[in-house]
Design an enzyme around this catalytic site. Structure first.
Site, mmCIF file in Angstrom:
data_model
loop_
_atom_site.group_PDB
_atom_site.id
_atom_site.type_symbol
_atom_site.label_atom_id
_atom_site.label_comp_id
_atom_site.label_asym_id
_atom_site.label_seq_id
_atom_site.Cartn_x
_atom_site.Cartn_y
_atom_site.Cartn_z
ATOM 1 N N CYS A 1 87.185 61.946 29.208
ATOM 2 C CA CYS A 1 87.243 62.870 27.621
ATOM 3 C C CYS A 1 85.627 63.193 27.392
ATOM 4 O O CYS A 1 86.021 64.030 26.937
ATOM 5 C CB CYS A 1 86.775 61.561 26.583
ATOM 6 S SG CYS A 1 88.844 60.571 26.935
ATOM 7 N N GLU B 1 77.080 56.572 17.701
ATOM 8 C CA GLU B 1 77.448 58.537 17.642
ATOM 9 C C GLU B 1 76.057 58.620 16.945
ATOM 10 O O GLU B 1 75.417 59.598 16.608
ATOM 11 C CB GLU B 1 77.905 59.321 18.277
ATOM 12 C CG GLU B 1 77.615 60.900 18.305
ATOM 13 C CD GLU B 1 79.295 61.311 18.463
ATOM 14 O OE1 GLU B 1 79.245 62.997 18.030
ATOM 15 O OE2 GLU B 1 79.960 60.884 18.132
ATOM 16 N N LYS C 1 88.440 65.470 15.626
ATOM 17 C CA LYS C 1 89.851 64.692 15.974
ATOM 18 C C LYS C 1 90.396 64.052 14.620
ATOM 19 O O LYS C 1 91.113 63.232 15.062
ATOM 20 C CB LYS C 1 88.902 63.423 17.136
ATOM 21 C CG LYS C 1 88.728 63.978 18.029
ATOM 22 C CD LYS C 1 87.985 63.197 19.557
ATOM 23 C CE LYS C 1 87.634 63.008 20.864
ATOM 24 N NZ LYS C 1 86.174 64.273 20.223
ATOM 25 N N HIS D 1 92.449 62.306 19.620
ATOM 26 C CA HIS D 1 91.364 62.016 20.763
ATOM 27 C C HIS D 1 92.142 62.435 22.003
ATOM 28 O O HIS D 1 93.264 62.045 22.339
ATOM 29 C CB HIS D 1 91.065 60.909 21.331
ATOM 30 C CG HIS D 1 90.328 60.803 22.236
ATOM 31 N ND1 HIS D 1 89.764 62.255 23.133
ATOM 32 C CD2 HIS D 1 89.582 59.469 22.461
ATOM 33 C CE1 HIS D 1 88.615 61.287 23.875
ATOM 34 N NE2 HIS D 1 88.286 60.439 23.653
ATOM 35 N N PHE E 1 84.257 57.274 28.536
ATOM 36 C CA PHE E 1 85.263 55.585 29.812
ATOM 37 C C PHE E 1 84.405 55.905 30.777
ATOM 38 O O PHE E 1 83.742 57.033 31.399
ATOM 39 C CB PHE E 1 86.408 55.626 29.499
ATOM 40 C CG PHE E 1 87.259 55.504 28.858
ATOM 41 C CD1 PHE E 1 87.036 54.974 27.741
ATOM 42 C CD2 PHE E 1 88.365 54.352 29.115
ATOM 43 C CE1 PHE E 1 87.479 54.098 26.800
ATOM 44 C CE2 PHE E 1 88.912 53.798 28.235
ATOM 45 C CZ PHE E 1 88.448 53.765 26.908
#
Length: 412
Positions: free
Chosen positions: A162, A313, A334, A339, A398
């Site tokens: 991503c 985050e 998002k 996403h 990921f």
């Protein structure tokens, strides 16, 4: 070293299939999430996604050409067409050996793979398409763009999950800055809203289950968030050296001034619980940009609407910015787009460039009950006008891949 400018932008997204429509809806806080109607979801835990609507590949490319491309590749080529037209690059007047393409996809042509696997099982190996492999592999978006425009320069297809869009933009920035290219078409594309992807993510309990409230399902930093919402699309930009852009009197949206990348080195899907990799990538990007944390005016967060991801985050931002973190507006695109996986970084870079250009920060929608562990200024529910000079965009993927870019409002 060359300065690097963003001179063209193109988007295919759940919020619209060109930049101005996307930007208008983003600023108005509209959601692009809806019920999936492209396949039967009756047995699926999650039945919603950010689906691209009103995209007619046959009309854009012709039926024969469209059938040679997976949907992710169609998205990438359509967004690249927009970005090149927007940039005003005249291919007959530039050195195409110094025009590159850095475009990636996280999952590639999964729909084509599924369709051909069905043919193999139902009709035998003799009926499997000989074009399966070239339609499926993730580098084909970059290849098709290069072929269409005769871009003879460096071509790269990053696969960093991503964070692909930011990886592509960041690596392109560094090559142009070092003098290795005059211009690069960069970004990411994804078309993974398929039965097998939805089933896998759903069984991993990663997706939101708010099937009866699609527009309210993606809710970064909200205490009631219950997972991300899959989406599809493409975000492509044209990057150029300042000297090249000035020679042709190009419009400049923003300047790319820094890029940072890191690895969590922690888990194949879970983010580091303390946001260590995110912190390192942001710190590296600001160092390369020669920007102090207190000079950052806005943060475009990765913020997927997962419990751990949004929290970690937030922790990373606090670790880097200290008390100043509470004074920086943090926006989560998002919440409206869902996403878009490998397309997210490119799309969010475009949104950040528009923010710097127009002085508008899009909202984080569906932020109704803030999570006590997520206590920053997330621009809740309504867009905000602000004087903006420098912004950063976060993308994490990921495997622990982290990529952060720094953009600056253009000044001579």
């Amino acid at each position: 070293m060359e300065r690097v400018m963003l001179t063209g932008m193109g988007i295919i997204s759940p919020l619209g299939n060109e930049v101005e429509t996307f930007w208008d809806r983003l600023c108005r806080g509209e959601s692009g999430i809806s019920r999936i109607d492209t396949f039967d979801t009756s047995r699926f835990k999650t039945k919603i996604a950010g689906v691209v609507r009103e995209f007619d590949a046959d009309a854009r490319f012709g039926r024969k050409e469209a059938r040679r491309m997976d949907r992710f590749c169609q998205f990438a080529l359509a967004a690249a067409d927009q970005a090149l037209e927007d940039s005003g690059l005249s291919l007959g007047e530039i050195d195409r050996e110094r025009l590159g393409v850095y475009v990636g996809s996280g999952i590639g042509g999964i729909q084509t793979l599924l369709e051909q696997d069905g043919i193999l099982r139902d009709r035998g190996p003799e009926r499997v398409s000989p074009t399966l492999v070239p339609m499926m592999i993730s580098n084909m978006a970059a290849a098709m763009i290069s072929i269409k425009y005769g871009a003879l320069g460096p071509t790269l297809s990053p696969v960093t999950a991503c964070s692909i869009g930011n990886t592509a933009i960041g690596e392109a920035f560094r090559l142009i800055r070092a003098g290795g290219a005059d211009a690069i078409i960069a970004g990411g594309a994804e078309a993974a809203v398929t039965e097998i992807s939805l089933a896998s993510f759903g069984n991993a309990t990663a997706l939101s289950g708010r099937n009866d409230e699609p527009a309210r399902a993606s809710r970064p930093f909200d205490a009631g968030r219950d997972g991300f919402v899959m989406a599809e699309g493409a975000g492509i930009v044209v990057l150029e050296s300042l000297s090249h852009a000035q020679r042709r009197n190009a419009r400049i949206y923003a300047e790319v001034i820094g890029y940072g990348a890191s690895s969590d080195a922690y888990h194949i899907v879970a983010t580091h619980p303390e946001g260590i990799g995110a912190y390192q990538a942001m710190r590296s990007a600001l160092r390369e940009a020669a920007v102090n944390p207190e000079e950052v005016d806005v943060i475009s967060a990765h913020a997927t609407s997962t419990e751990l991801g949004d929290k970690s985050e937030t922790m990373a931002i606090k670790k880097l910015f200290g008390e100043y973190a509470y004074r920086i507006p943090v926006t989560a695109n998002k919440s409206m787009t869902g996403h878009m996986l490998g397309a997210a970084g490119g799309v969010e870079a475009i949104a950040l460039a528009k923010s710097l250009e127009q002085g508008i920060i899009p909202p984080t929608i569906n932020l109704e009950q803030p999570d006590p562990d997520c206590d920053l200024d997330y621009v809740p529910n309504e867009a905000r006008q602000a004087r903006l000079k420098i912004g950063i965009s976060n993308s994490f993927g990921f495997g622990g891949h982290n990529a952060v870019i720094v953009l600056k409002a253009f000044a001579e």
